[in-house]
Each structure stands twice: as structure tokens, then as C-alpha cells.
Design an enzyme around this catalytic site. Sequence first.
Site, PDB file in Angstrom:
ATOM      1  N   GLU A  13       0.813  -1.225   0.000  1.00 18.51           N
ATOM      2  CA  GLU A  13       0.000   0.000   0.000  1.00 18.51           C
ATOM      3  C   GLU A  13       0.846   1.274   0.000  1.00 18.51           C
ATOM      4  OE1 GLU A  13      -4.145  -1.296   2.124  1.00 18.51           O
ATOM      5  OE2 GLU A  13      -2.397  -1.260   3.408  1.00 18.51           O
ATOM      6  N   GLY A  79     -12.512  -3.964   1.347  1.00 17.01           N
ATOM      7  CA  GLY A  79     -13.526  -4.864   0.811  1.00 17.01           C
ATOM      8  C   GLY A  79     -14.799  -4.076   0.534  1.00 17.01           C
ATOM      9  N   MET A 170      -9.422  -2.290   8.024  1.00 17.08           N
ATOM     10  CA  MET A 170      -9.005  -2.629   9.385  1.00 17.08           C
ATOM     11  C   MET A 170      -8.238  -1.527  10.124  1.00 17.08           C
ATOM     12  SD  MET A 170      -7.937  -6.597   8.556  1.00 17.08           S
ATOM     13  CE  MET A 170      -7.616  -7.040  10.258  1.00 17.08           C
ATOM     14  N   GLU A 171      -8.171  -0.321   9.535  1.00 13.76           N
ATOM     15  CA  GLU A 171      -7.358   0.737  10.178  1.00 13.76           C
ATOM     16  C   GLU A 171      -8.023   2.112  10.222  1.00 13.76           C
ATOM     17  OE1 GLU A 171      -6.072  -0.951   7.392  1.00 13.76           O
ATOM     18  OE2 GLU A 171      -5.154  -2.522   8.624  1.00 13.76           O
ATOM     19  N   ASP A 194     -11.563  -6.519  -3.083  1.00 20.02           N
ATOM     20  CA  ASP A 194     -12.447  -7.692  -3.002  1.00 20.02           C
ATOM     21  C   ASP A 194     -13.819  -7.202  -2.580  1.00 20.02           C
ATOM     22  OD1 ASP A 194     -12.743  -8.139   0.168  1.00 20.02           O
ATOM     23  OD2 ASP A 194     -10.710  -7.483  -0.280  1.00 20.02           O
TER      24      ASP A 194
HETATM   25  N1  ADE Z   1      -9.069  -4.997   3.364  1.00 17.97           N
HETATM   26  C1  ADE Z   1      -9.238  -5.427   2.109  1.00 17.97           C
HETATM   27  N2  ADE Z   1     -10.261  -6.290   2.015  1.00 17.97           N
HETATM   28  C2  ADE Z   1     -10.745  -6.430   3.266  1.00 17.97           C
HETATM   29  C3  ADE Z   1     -11.782  -7.204   3.827  1.00 17.97           C
HETATM   30  N3  ADE Z   1     -12.524  -8.013   3.067  1.00 17.97           N
HETATM   31  N4  ADE Z   1     -12.008  -7.115   5.163  1.00 17.97           N
HETATM   32  C4  ADE Z   1     -11.251  -6.306   5.928  1.00 17.97           C
HETATM   33  N5  ADE Z   1     -10.243  -5.569   5.447  1.00 17.97           N
HETATM   34  C5  ADE Z   1      -9.990  -5.613   4.131  1.00 17.97           C
END
Ligand code: ADE
Length: 226
Positions: A13, A79, A170-171, A194
Site C-alpha cells: 500500500e 472490501g 481494518m485501520e 475484493d
Molecule cells: N481490506 C481489504 N479487504 C478487506 C476485507 N474483506 N475485510 C477487511 N479488510 C480488508
Amino acid sequence: MKKWGILGALDAEIAKIKENMQIEKTEEVYGSVVYDGFINNTPVTLVCCGIGKVNAAALAGVIIREFKVDVIVNVGIAGAMGHGVQTLDIVVSECAEFHDTDDVMKKYYPFTQCFDADEALKELCLKAVKALDTKKNVWCGKIATGDRFVNDKETKQKIVEKCAPLCVEMEGAAIAQVAYMNKTPFLIIRTMSDSADDDADETYDNLLELAADQSASIILKMLELC
Ligand code: ADE
């Protein structure tokens, strides 16, 4: 001139940003390497903070208080969650919210689980995306953050019901909270790697680098335009 703080969770990243940075100094903090220098004459502190809320919050605090950044931008992948949001689409934060906390958090400082992003940074980001002409959809709205990789549709549905975000990662909200506590403007820029569903692991592996580079290109363009 304002000093920019840029945080990504993974090496992928920050890779493209680092390549374009004139690095003057590096320092190891909490197991992460903090790069201090310039991009296009703008002072920048860049760090790969590692995944999850604690890593992100710890390094956000470090770059705000020790490296004296004036604004903070979190770049990377996420995501997709919102209706119609597809892989490789771009999501720009209007706000960031924790999806894995409960309402007790609202009773104590900072009395919220949802943090507003900086309007001027958002506008600059949209200008940068337009200038790059990525042909991808750009969405502005809520980003949800929690300490888990979401890769099943039941969990995805629960998060959608709790906070209706455009995407999950997640951040972001952890960085946003530290920025809020330090009165520092923040923005989150994420490209969808995703769709946080049962296919997420495979899609993530295939799109990680492409998605990470797209978010990195956006911040590099912002630094060209600012
Ligand atoms: N970062 C990228 N894809 C993610 C996902 N599916 N869940 C949490 N963090 C992500």
C-alpha cells in the site's frame, strides 16, 4: 507549508508512494519504519503501520505528535460493501466508523464511534481522481473499520446492518479517532480489492497490488495538485 502524514497497513500500500518520495530520514518506531522527507516539495512522513486498529492508532499518534504532521491520509485497499460498489472502485471517506464496538463507547470520551473526514482533503482527492481519469467509479461515504478480514457473506451482512458502509477495512477509523483527538484533519482513500464475501480471499490475492497502486497514485496526484 503543511506537512502530510501518510499511513498504509501493508508494504504494497505504500510501495509506490515510497518510490516517489525523496527520503531524508528513516526511524524505526514500534517495529515500523517511518520515512520522513518530501514529495514534490511537500514535506511528508510515510509509514507502513501494519494491519489492525492498534497498529494504526499507535503509528498515527507517533506521526502526529513526534513527526508533527498537519494532515493525515490513510491509503490502501478495502472490501466493497455498499450496493453497487465493485472491485477496483475507489471509496473516499466522508466518515469512518468502528463496526466491532458497541454503544458503550459513546458514553465515554470521545463519545462517538464515527469520525468526520476533512472536506478540503476530500475535494482535493476527487480532483486528483478526475485528473487521473481511472475510468473507475468513485464513491464518497462511510468506511467501516474492525479487527477482522471480512470474507463471508453473513459477517458482511451484519456489518451492513450495523453501519451501512461503502467498504470495510481494518485501520481507517482508528487513524480517524487519533486524528480527531489531536484536532488533525484526516482522509481515507481505498481501492476495492475484493467484495468482503465468500470469494474475498482469492479476489484479494489477485487484486491487492493493482488496487494498492491505484490508491497510491491518487495520493501522489493530490500532492501534485495541492
Ligand atoms: N481490506 C481489504 N479487504 C478487506 C476485507 N474483506 N475485510 C477487511 N479488510 C480488508
